[in-house]
Design a protein around this motif. Sequence first.
Motif, PDB file in Angstrom:
ATOM      1  N   PHE A 107       7.679  -4.631  10.121  1.00 58.50           N
ATOM      2  CA  PHE A 107       7.301  -5.573   8.834  1.00 58.50           C
ATOM      3  C   PHE A 107       5.709  -5.542   8.265  1.00 58.50           C
ATOM      4  O   PHE A 107       5.516  -4.844   7.115  1.00 58.50           O
ATOM      5  N   TYR A 108       4.908  -4.892   9.331  1.00 61.24           N
ATOM      6  CA  TYR A 108       3.941  -3.996   8.829  1.00 61.24           C
ATOM      7  C   TYR A 108       3.796  -2.456   8.685  1.00 61.24           C
ATOM      8  O   TYR A 108       2.953  -2.345   7.186  1.00 61.24           O
ATOM      9  N   GLY A 109       4.940  -2.883   8.969  1.00 64.63           N
ATOM     10  CA  GLY A 109       5.036  -0.606   8.213  1.00 64.63           C
ATOM     11  C   GLY A 109       6.244  -0.434   7.072  1.00 64.63           C
ATOM     12  O   GLY A 109       4.711   0.377   6.638  1.00 64.63           O
ATOM     13  N   MET A 110       7.001  -1.801   6.761  1.00 62.26           N
ATOM     14  CA  MET A 110       6.600  -1.901   5.419  1.00 62.26           C
ATOM     15  C   MET A 110       6.093  -2.377   4.502  1.00 62.26           C
ATOM     16  O   MET A 110       6.008  -1.644   3.670  1.00 62.26           O
ATOM     17  N   LEU A 137       2.517   7.386   8.140  1.00 62.17           N
ATOM     18  CA  LEU A 137       1.966   6.728   9.762  1.00 62.17           C
ATOM     19  C   LEU A 137       2.885   5.803   9.592  1.00 62.17           C
ATOM     20  O   LEU A 137       3.472   5.825  11.237  1.00 62.17           O
ATOM     21  N   SER A 138       2.952   5.007   8.835  1.00 59.50           N
ATOM     22  CA  SER A 138       3.702   3.720   8.862  1.00 59.50           C
ATOM     23  C   SER A 138       5.242   3.659   8.703  1.00 59.50           C
ATOM     24  O   SER A 138       6.032   3.574   9.086  1.00 59.50           O
ATOM     25  N   SER A 139       5.795   5.460   8.164  1.00 57.36           N
ATOM     26  CA  SER A 139       7.018   5.654   8.333  1.00 57.36           C
ATOM     27  C   SER A 139       7.980   6.281   9.800  1.00 57.36           C
ATOM     28  O   SER A 139       9.044   6.064  10.409  1.00 57.36           O
ATOM     29  N   GLY A 140       7.129   6.553  10.286  1.00 60.11           N
ATOM     30  CA  GLY A 140       7.139   7.218  11.746  1.00 60.11           C
ATOM     31  C   GLY A 140       7.143   6.031  12.692  1.00 60.11           C
ATOM     32  O   GLY A 140       8.433   5.311  13.309  1.00 60.11           O
ATOM     33  N   ILE A 141       6.171   5.263  12.718  1.00 55.87           N
ATOM     34  CA  ILE A 141       6.454   4.156  13.166  1.00 55.87           C
ATOM     35  C   ILE A 141       7.610   3.227  12.841  1.00 55.87           C
ATOM     36  O   ILE A 141       8.651   2.180  14.018  1.00 55.87           O
TER      37      ILE A 141
END
Length: 159
Positions: A107-110, A137-141
Amino acid sequence: METKNTRQNADENVGQEKIQMLDVSPETDKQVENNLKKVLWKNIIATNISMMFYVMAVAPIMSMQSSMNSKNGLGTTINAISCVGMVISSFLSTAALDRFGSKSVIFYGMLSFLVFIATNFYPKEYTVYPGALIGGLSSGIATLAFRTHAGAVAKLLFT
């Protein structure tokens, strides 16, 4: 004395009702199993559809950066910053998954990748560079969280 005995009997009845509620018949067990399978199927389908939409949003923006923002090599730099963010997040992803769980990380990554998309509406160095780092950062996680969550649900569903 009668009220004390009445209370004890009432407490015993409540206790027996709770024990009877815990007794699971084979029919009830089968219903619970079927309901769980339905929930797991919904979960895995929703996860895979959201991953598809996530990739459909991310891939074109990353691919077109060098064409859209070709002035002074801005698009190429944005792609490099995003890739650096993905490499950094690959070292942080397991800690994030252990601490927050896969659903929260997804959720937080998207949600944080929306920052990168929003910064492309006004592509200047001071807006797009931080957005590219946050997006990387968010895409990898989030990518690892998608795969972890889908694998965990599939394992529950098929074993």
